[in-house]
Design a protein around this motif. Structure first.
Motif, PDB file in Angstrom:
ATOM      1  N   VAL A   1       0.854  -1.176   0.000  1.00 30.19           N
ATOM      2  CA  VAL A   1       0.000   0.000   0.000  1.00 30.19           C
ATOM      3  C   VAL A   1       0.894   1.231   0.000  1.00 30.19           C
ATOM      4  N   GLN A   2       0.694   2.103  -0.976  1.00 32.05           N
ATOM      5  CA  GLN A   2       1.491   3.328  -1.065  1.00 32.05           C
ATOM      6  C   GLN A   2       0.628   4.539  -0.779  1.00 32.05           C
ATOM      7  N   LEU A   3       1.139   5.385   0.078  1.00 36.24           N
ATOM      8  CA  LEU A   3       0.503   6.654   0.413  1.00 36.24           C
ATOM      9  C   LEU A   3       1.520   7.743   0.126  1.00 36.24           C
ATOM     10  N   LEU A   4       1.138   8.730  -0.669  1.00 30.55           N
ATOM     11  CA  LEU A   4       2.081   9.762  -1.082  1.00 30.55           C
ATOM     12  C   LEU A   4       1.579  11.128  -0.639  1.00 30.55           C
ATOM     13  N   GLU A   5       2.312  11.719   0.309  1.00 33.08           N
ATOM     14  CA  GLU A   5       1.947  13.047   0.794  1.00 33.08           C
ATOM     15  C   GLU A   5       2.604  14.131  -0.051  1.00 33.08           C
ATOM     16  N   SER A   6       1.927  15.275  -0.123  1.00 35.37           N
ATOM     17  CA  SER A   6       2.490  16.459  -0.776  1.00 35.37           C
ATOM     18  C   SER A   6       1.875  17.693  -0.134  1.00 35.37           C
ATOM     19  N   GLY A   7       2.514  18.844  -0.368  1.00 41.85           N
ATOM     20  CA  GLY A   7       1.966  20.108   0.115  1.00 41.85           C
ATOM     21  C   GLY A   7       2.645  20.679   1.333  1.00 41.85           C
ATOM     22  N   GLY A   8       3.640  19.997   1.868  1.00 40.48           N
ATOM     23  CA  GLY A   8       4.363  20.553   2.990  1.00 40.48           C
ATOM     24  C   GLY A   8       5.171  21.773   2.586  1.00 40.48           C
ATOM     25  N   GLY A   9       5.688  22.492   3.577  1.00 43.79           N
ATOM     26  CA  GLY A   9       6.498  23.661   3.283  1.00 43.79           C
ATOM     27  C   GLY A   9       6.707  24.510   4.512  1.00 43.79           C
ATOM     28  N   SER A  10       7.173  25.725   4.280  1.00 43.24           N
ATOM     29  CA  SER A  10       7.450  26.659   5.369  1.00 43.24           C
ATOM     30  C   SER A  10       6.531  27.859   5.266  1.00 43.24           C
ATOM     31  N   VAL A  11       5.941  28.227   6.383  1.00 44.80           N
ATOM     32  CA  VAL A  11       5.053  29.390   6.431  1.00 44.80           C
ATOM     33  C   VAL A  11       5.296  30.138   7.723  1.00 44.80           C
ATOM     34  N   GLN A  12       4.821  31.363   7.767  1.00 46.12           N
ATOM     35  CA  GLN A  12       4.870  32.139   8.993  1.00 46.12           C
ATOM     36  C   GLN A  12       3.627  31.844   9.827  1.00 46.12           C
ATOM     37  N   ALA A  13       3.736  32.098  11.102  1.00 46.86           N
ATOM     38  CA  ALA A  13       2.599  31.906  11.996  1.00 46.86           C
ATOM     39  C   ALA A  13       1.389  32.682  11.472  1.00 46.86           C
ATOM     40  N   GLY A  14       0.237  32.028  11.541  1.00 48.34           N
ATOM     41  CA  GLY A  14      -0.979  32.630  11.020  1.00 48.34           C
ATOM     42  C   GLY A  14      -1.285  32.244   9.586  1.00 48.34           C
ATOM     43  N   GLY A  15      -0.324  31.624   8.931  1.00 46.52           N
ATOM     44  CA  GLY A  15      -0.502  31.234   7.541  1.00 46.52           C
ATOM     45  C   GLY A  15      -1.255  29.919   7.391  1.00 46.52           C
ATOM     46  N   SER A  16      -1.385  29.490   6.142  1.00 48.56           N
ATOM     47  CA  SER A  16      -2.149  28.282   5.823  1.00 48.56           C
ATOM     48  C   SER A  16      -1.369  27.382   4.872  1.00 48.56           C
ATOM     49  N   LEU A  17      -1.654  26.100   4.976  1.00 47.82           N
ATOM     50  CA  LEU A  17      -1.119  25.104   4.063  1.00 47.82           C
ATOM     51  C   LEU A  17      -2.168  24.020   3.870  1.00 47.82           C
ATOM     52  N   ARG A  18      -2.091  23.332   2.731  1.00 51.30           N
ATOM     53  CA  ARG A  18      -2.954  22.192   2.519  1.00 51.30           C
ATOM     54  C   ARG A  18      -2.101  20.980   2.161  1.00 51.30           C
ATOM     55  N   LEU A  19      -2.252  19.932   2.918  1.00 51.00           N
ATOM     56  CA  LEU A  19      -1.562  18.689   2.632  1.00 51.00           C
ATOM     57  C   LEU A  19      -2.479  17.767   1.835  1.00 51.00           C
ATOM     58  N   SER A  20      -1.876  17.002   0.942  1.00 50.12           N
ATOM     59  CA  SER A  20      -2.619  16.022   0.159  1.00 50.12           C
ATOM     60  C   SER A  20      -1.979  14.659   0.326  1.00 50.12           C
ATOM     61  N   CYS A  21      -2.797  13.629   0.232  1.00 47.77           N
ATOM     62  CA  CYS A  21      -2.317  12.251   0.317  1.00 47.77           C
ATOM     63  C   CYS A  21      -3.023  11.442  -0.757  1.00 47.77           C
TER      64      CYS A  21
END
Length: 122
Positions: A1-21
């Protein structure tokens, strides 16, 4: 079973990110977990195909887990990020038929992705 994450990164406090799998595995229970630097992995959010959803208290109201059935992709929308959210984030899936327990983060997962790093600076 393979699970592939993406969408990580660096942000400042208060910011937003979206992770995908993305995966081809038709799990009935999936979730997001994270391992802060030097700490053990902890549950963040989980989502079952029956609609069961759970969140860690520390992320309630800021993070949202969702899943696109057509593409079989799991998402984690993270808003109002804090420095303490800095961690390696892992996508997990429960083996079909392995457990009758509800899809809650405290019951863990069987399969894991390699992880995506999220860094939040103050």
């Amino acid at each position: 079973v393979q699970l592939l994450e993406s969408g990580g990164g660096s942000v400042q406090a208060g910011g937003s990110l979206r992770l995908s799998c993305s995966t081809t595995y038709k799990a009935v229970c999936m979730g997001w977990f994270r391992a802060p630097p030097g700490k053990a992995r902890e549950g963040v959010a989980s989502l079952g195909t029956d609609g069961t959803v759970s969140y860690a208290d520390s992320v309630k109201g800021r993070f949202t887990i969702s899943r696109d059935s057509a593409s079989n992709t799991l998402y984690l929308e993270m808003n109002n990020l804090r420095p303490e959210d800095t961690a390696q984030y892992y996508c997990g899936a429960r083996q079909v038929g392995a457990s009758a327990r509800p899809c809650l983060i405290q019951y863990g997962m069987h399969f894991w992705g390699a992880g995506a790093l999220v860094t939040v600076s103050s």
